[in-house]
Design a protein around this motif. Structure first.
Motif, PDB file in Angstrom:
ATOM      1  N   LYS A  30       0.815  -1.218   0.000  1.00  0.00           N
ATOM      2  CA  LYS A  30       0.000   0.000   0.000  1.00  0.00           C
ATOM      3  C   LYS A  30       0.847   1.265   0.000  1.00  0.00           C
ATOM      4  CE  LYS A  30      -3.608  -2.467   2.500  1.00  0.00           C
ATOM      5  NZ  LYS A  30      -4.352  -2.611   3.778  1.00  0.00           N
ATOM      6  N   MET A  31       2.163   1.112   0.194  1.00  0.00           N
ATOM      7  CA  MET A  31       3.065   2.269   0.147  1.00  0.00           C
ATOM      8  C   MET A  31       4.228   1.978  -0.794  1.00  0.00           C
ATOM      9  SD  MET A  31       3.072   3.544   4.136  1.00  0.00           S
ATOM     10  CE  MET A  31       2.983   1.910   4.895  1.00  0.00           C
ATOM     11  N   PRO A  32       3.936   1.782  -2.075  1.00  0.00           N
ATOM     12  CA  PRO A  32       5.012   1.465  -3.032  1.00  0.00           C
ATOM     13  C   PRO A  32       5.994   2.616  -3.201  1.00  0.00           C
ATOM     14  CG  PRO A  32       2.959   1.939  -4.183  1.00  0.00           C
ATOM     15  CD  PRO A  32       2.622   1.862  -2.725  1.00  0.00           C
ATOM     16  N   TRP A  33       5.591   3.811  -2.805  1.00  0.00           N
ATOM     17  CA  TRP A  33       6.468   4.978  -2.923  1.00  0.00           C
ATOM     18  C   TRP A  33       7.606   4.962  -1.909  1.00  0.00           C
ATOM     19  CZ3 TRP A  33       5.945   7.021   1.847  1.00  0.00           C
ATOM     20  CH2 TRP A  33       4.717   6.865   2.499  1.00  0.00           C
ATOM     21  N   HIS A  34       7.481   4.137  -0.870  1.00  0.00           N
ATOM     22  CA  HIS A  34       8.543   4.048   0.139  1.00  0.00           C
ATOM     23  C   HIS A  34       9.622   3.104  -0.373  1.00  0.00           C
ATOM     24  CE1 HIS A  34      10.670   3.843   3.897  1.00  0.00           C
ATOM     25  NE2 HIS A  34      10.433   2.556   4.031  1.00  0.00           N
ATOM     26  N   ASP A  35      10.812   3.662  -0.651  1.00  0.00           N
ATOM     27  CA  ASP A  35      11.892   2.851  -1.212  1.00  0.00           C
ATOM     28  C   ASP A  35      12.818   2.280  -0.151  1.00  0.00           C
ATOM     29  OD1 ASP A  35      13.066   5.171  -0.406  1.00  0.00           O
ATOM     30  OD2 ASP A  35      13.911   5.719  -2.354  1.00  0.00           O
TER      31      ASP A  35
END
Length: 436
Positions: free
Chosen positions: A208-213
């Motif tokens: 749900k948080m693919p933006w967190h690398d």
């Protein structure tokens, strides 16, 4: 002699696993206990009957989800009020590392409990509610963790599910905290968005948080490097107990004299030249004993017994170090104090008992130099006393010299505990900055 954490947690005959001590911090209801409950639950570190009891209590309260915070909030008052009061210690392990967790309270009146939990931590997790952002308590606990020289800090932005996993919310809070952290001395700072309730980014990375690398929280805890945090340069061995087994049945032990304690710094090996303080006499280490037998070397935080080649007059409270690398020795010390007494404030001319490693002496407060506002970092140099949970800088005059290092160099030899003479209650914790 006390066993080390390695002795307690490592199976017989196995190589000791690395242990990470961590503490949680943050405001009330930011989800500290829930996060720890999630770590315990997802790592299979709780028993079925424990989980069943928590599920039953959660249903009785009419809660939609199993309240994992109940796994750590063990006191009746904690369960009834839904808050953390005492410092709860929990243990769990993964194939890579073992963990000791201190779940500390968020209420301001329990700041002293938070200081207790963080004083021995390798890493602190400061939780922030994504809806509320940074609060006064968030800044307070971040400052206290740096004051206590916790080497690693993680800002966990919790309850991301309640802001629809919005990347902008996480980045805004991270930037605000980074600006505040620039005023502090933080060696290692990481930012992780999580949802402790649903397990997002706690053990596994969240879809749900693919933006967190970055990594998940547990992955970070497993891989953070802590070996270099220990002081392996300055040999410090406060003597805790002199072992003389007069009643030993083995004739070889009749003349045995060992000095037991916990290594507070450096590496000790048989054959090393060492100095005894306060006498200043030198000798060599003949043998290093443990509960499992002799070892080739000892380092912090191992608890061992040193056998010396020469028969010196060594007592509890004495220090063993290197001849050319000695701690400071003084009857006058200065440091930052966190005052923990709710019955009387700290003021100049107060008489106290000081506990330093295994040494206990009496002291008088020579001067209260200033009180520090932990939210603004403003110094009030006109302050004449410190109340409960307040932080300030003090000067102490001791009846006998202590052997110490600055707290930023060695947390064990640089820390003091202040004890009330009348009640024998712990009333303060001091981080030594210098001696005179």
């Amino acid at each position: 002699m006390t066993a080390t954490a390695y002795d307690v947690l490592a199976p017989e005959g196995s190589r000791p696993m690395d242990i990470l001590r961590l503490a949680t911090a943050g405001s009330v209801d930011d989800g500290k206990s829930t996060l720890i409950g999630r770590l315990l639950y997802d790592s299979k570190a709780i028993f079925e009957d424990q989980l069943a009891a928590v599920e039953q209590t959660s249903r009785a309260r009419g809660e939609e989800y199993t309240n994992l915070a109940l796994l750590t909030d063990g006191l009746r008052a904690e369960r009834e009020q839904g808050i953390t009061i005492d410092v709860a210690y929990r243990y769990f392990a993964t194939p890579r590392r073992k963990f000791i967790i201190a779940d500390t309270p968020g209420h301001i009146q329990y700041t002293r409990n938070m200081v207790t939990g963080a004083s021995t931590a390798d890493l602190a997790i400061v939780l922030v509610d994504a809806r509320n952002g940074l609060t006064e308590q968030s800044r307070r606990h971040a400052f206290l963790t740096t004051l206590l020289r916790v080497p690693h800090l993680v800002l966990a932005v919790n309850k991301m599910d309640l802001v629809d996993y919005d990347q902008r919310v996480f980045e805004r809070i991270s930037e605000e905290f980074a600006a505040f952290a620039a005023k502090l001395e933080i060696g290692d700072l990481s930012f992780i968005p999580i949802s402790a309730l649903h397990g997002d980014n706690v053990v596994q990375r969240s879809e749900k948080m693919p933006w967190h690398d970055g990594t998940s929280l547990l992955h970070h805890l497993e891989h953070v490097h802590i070996a270099s945090d220990r002081n392996l340069i300055d040999v410090r061995f406060p003597v805790q107990y002199v072992i003389r087994p007069h009643q030993a049945t083995d004739p070889a032990l009749h003349d045995y004299r060992g000095y037991a304690g916990q290594v507070a710094g450096g590496v000790l090996k048989p054959g090393d030249e060492v100095m005894h303080l306060p006498s200043g006499l030198t000798t060599r280490i003949a043998r290093i004993d443990t509960a499992r037998g002799p070892v080739p070397e000892a380092y912090s935080p191992m608890s061992v017994t040193l056998v010396l080649e020469d028969d010196l007059d060594v007592s509890r409270g004495d220090m063993i170090c290197r001849p050319h690398n000695q701690p400071m020795a003084s009857q006058d010390v200065e440091g930052m104090v966190c005052w923990m007494s709710d019955t009387k404030p700290l003021a100049a001319r107060d008489r106290l008992v000081v506990k330093h490693t295994s040494r206990t002496v009496k002291a008088i407060v020579r001067d209260l130099q200033y009180r520090l506002d932990v939210n603004t970092l403003h110094r009030d140099e006109n302050a004449d006393r410190l109340g409960l949970n307040e932080v300030g800088r003090v000067s102490l005059r001791l009846t006998q010299p202590l052997f110490f290092d600055p707290y930023n160099r060695n947390r064990q030899t640089g820390g003091l505990i202040l004890i009330d003479e009348a009640t024998n209650a712990t009333v303060g914790a001091v981080m030594i900055t210098e001696g005179r």
